[in-house]
Write a protein that holds these residues in place. Structure first.
Motif, short mmCIF file in Angstrom:
data_model
loop_
_atom_site.label_atom_id
_atom_site.label_comp_id
_atom_site.label_asym_id
_atom_site.label_seq_id
_atom_site.Cartn_x
_atom_site.Cartn_y
_atom_site.Cartn_z
N ASN A 48 4.33 -6.10 15.42
CA ASN A 48 3.48 -6.83 16.37
C ASN A 48 2.14 -7.23 15.77
OD1 ASN A 48 5.46 -6.48 18.29
ND2 ASN A 48 4.48 -4.73 19.23
N GLN A 49 1.79 -6.67 14.61
CA GLN A 49 0.48 -6.92 14.03
C GLN A 49 0.52 -7.57 12.65
OE1 GLN A 49 -1.98 -3.42 14.23
NE2 GLN A 49 -1.23 -2.91 16.25
N CYS A 50 1.61 -7.44 11.91
CA CYS A 50 1.68 -7.98 10.55
C CYS A 50 2.12 -9.44 10.60
CB CYS A 50 2.64 -7.16 9.69
SG CYS A 50 2.00 -5.52 9.34
N ASN A 51 1.15 -10.30 10.93
CA ASN A 51 1.43 -11.72 11.07
C ASN A 51 0.34 -12.55 10.39
OD1 ASN A 51 -0.76 -11.93 12.96
ND2 ASN A 51 0.59 -11.04 14.50
N SER A 52 0.41 -13.85 10.55
CA SER A 52 -0.49 -14.76 9.84
C SER A 52 -1.95 -14.61 10.23
CB SER A 52 -0.05 -16.20 10.05
OG SER A 52 -0.07 -16.52 11.43
N SER A 53 -2.28 -13.84 11.26
CA SER A 53 -3.67 -13.64 11.64
C SER A 53 -4.40 -12.66 10.70
CB SER A 53 -3.77 -13.13 13.07
OG SER A 53 -3.25 -11.82 13.18
N ARG A 54 -3.65 -11.98 9.85
CA ARG A 54 -4.25 -10.99 8.94
C ARG A 54 -4.47 -11.57 7.56
NH1 ARG A 54 -1.38 -5.36 10.45
NH2 ARG A 54 -2.64 -4.66 8.69
N ARG A 55 -5.55 -11.16 6.90
CA ARG A 55 -5.87 -11.71 5.58
C ARG A 55 -4.92 -11.28 4.49
NH1 ARG A 55 -8.53 -7.94 2.44
NH2 ARG A 55 -9.45 -6.21 3.59
N CYS A 56 -4.19 -10.18 4.69
CA CYS A 56 -3.26 -9.69 3.68
C CYS A 56 -1.84 -10.24 3.88
CB CYS A 56 -3.22 -8.16 3.70
SG CYS A 56 -2.84 -7.44 5.31
N PHE A 57 -1.63 -11.05 4.91
CA PHE A 57 -0.30 -11.60 5.25
C PHE A 57 0.25 -12.51 4.15
CE2 PHE A 57 2.12 -15.19 6.91
CZ PHE A 57 3.14 -14.56 7.58
N GLU A 58 1.54 -12.35 3.87
CA GLU A 58 2.27 -13.26 2.99
C GLU A 58 3.59 -13.58 3.64
OE1 GLU A 58 2.47 -12.66 -1.26
OE2 GLU A 58 0.87 -11.17 -1.09
N GLU A 59 3.93 -14.87 3.71
CA GLU A 59 5.17 -15.29 4.33
C GLU A 59 6.37 -15.12 3.43
OE1 GLU A 59 6.91 -19.02 6.88
OE2 GLU A 59 4.82 -18.98 6.32
N THR A 101 0.81 -1.22 0.00
CA THR A 101 0.00 0.00 0.00
C THR A 101 0.84 1.27 0.00
OG1 THR A 101 -0.10 0.09 2.42
CG2 THR A 101 -1.86 -1.15 1.28
N GLN A 102 2.13 1.13 0.36
CA GLN A 102 3.03 2.27 0.50
C GLN A 102 2.54 3.25 1.55
OE1 GLN A 102 6.12 2.69 -1.43
NE2 GLN A 102 5.61 0.52 -1.48
N ARG A 103 1.84 2.74 2.55
CA ARG A 103 1.30 3.55 3.64
C ARG A 103 1.51 2.84 4.97
NH1 ARG A 103 -4.46 4.63 3.18
NH2 ARG A 103 -3.98 6.36 4.54
N GLU A 104 1.17 3.51 6.05
CA GLU A 104 1.27 2.93 7.39
C GLU A 104 0.15 1.93 7.65
OE1 GLU A 104 1.00 6.27 6.86
OE2 GLU A 104 3.06 6.89 7.16
N ILE A 105 -0.75 1.81 6.69
CA ILE A 105 -1.89 0.91 6.79
C ILE A 105 -1.70 -0.23 5.79
CG2 ILE A 105 -4.41 0.74 6.52
CD1 ILE A 105 -3.51 2.54 8.84
N GLY A 106 -1.93 -1.46 6.24
CA GLY A 106 -1.79 -2.63 5.37
C GLY A 106 -2.98 -2.81 4.45
N GLY A 107 -2.94 -3.85 3.66
CA GLY A 107 -3.98 -4.15 2.68
C GLY A 107 -5.34 -4.45 3.28
N ASP A 108 -5.38 -4.77 4.56
CA ASP A 108 -6.66 -5.05 5.22
C ASP A 108 -7.18 -3.86 6.01
OD1 ASP A 108 -4.86 -5.00 7.31
OD2 ASP A 108 -5.41 -6.97 8.11
N GLY A 109 -6.51 -2.71 5.90
CA GLY A 109 -6.97 -1.50 6.57
C GLY A 109 -6.46 -1.32 7.99
N ASN A 110 -5.62 -2.24 8.47
CA ASN A 110 -5.08 -2.15 9.82
C ASN A 110 -3.64 -1.66 9.79
OD1 ASN A 110 -7.36 -3.13 11.33
ND2 ASN A 110 -6.95 -5.12 10.40
N LEU A 111 -3.16 -1.21 10.94
CA LEU A 111 -1.82 -0.64 11.09
C LEU A 111 -0.72 -1.62 10.69
CD1 LEU A 111 -0.33 1.88 12.18
CD2 LEU A 111 -0.26 0.73 14.39
N ALA A 112 0.28 -1.12 9.98
CA ALA A 112 1.45 -1.91 9.62
C ALA A 112 2.46 -1.79 10.75
CB ALA A 112 2.05 -1.40 8.31
N HIS A 113 2.70 -2.89 11.45
CA HIS A 113 3.60 -2.91 12.60
C HIS A 113 4.05 -4.35 12.83
CE1 HIS A 113 4.98 -2.60 16.75
NE2 HIS A 113 5.15 -1.31 16.48
#
Length: 66
Positions: free
Chosen positions: A55-66, A41-53
């Motif tokens: 502690n939060q960008c993990n497999s629990s998010r729908r936009c996650f890619e390993e 997204t080139q923003r502080e917000i990920g593809g699912d609309g939540n904060l890019a961090h």
């Protein structure tokens, strides 16, 4: 440490900091906070609309890619 999404970025990645240290949050009086963003997204917000961090960008998010 949990697996972090491959799209998460921080400025530390471009300063010669080893990869295993780029997302480690340091604590203390003289520590500057890191800035994170999603490379998709080139923003502080990920593809699912939540904060890019780390502690939060993990497999629990729908936009996650390993």
């Amino acid at each position: 440490m949990n697996t972090i999404c491959k799209h998460l970025r921080t400025k530390k990645m471009y300063t010669g900091t080893p990869a295993h240290e780029a997302f480690v949050e340091k604590e203390g009086e003289h520590v500057t906070p890191s800035h994170f963003w999603c490379n998709c997204t080139q923003r502080e917000i990920g593809g699912d609309g939540n904060l890019a961090h780390p502690n939060q960008c993990n497999s629990s998010r729908r936009c996650f890619e390993e």
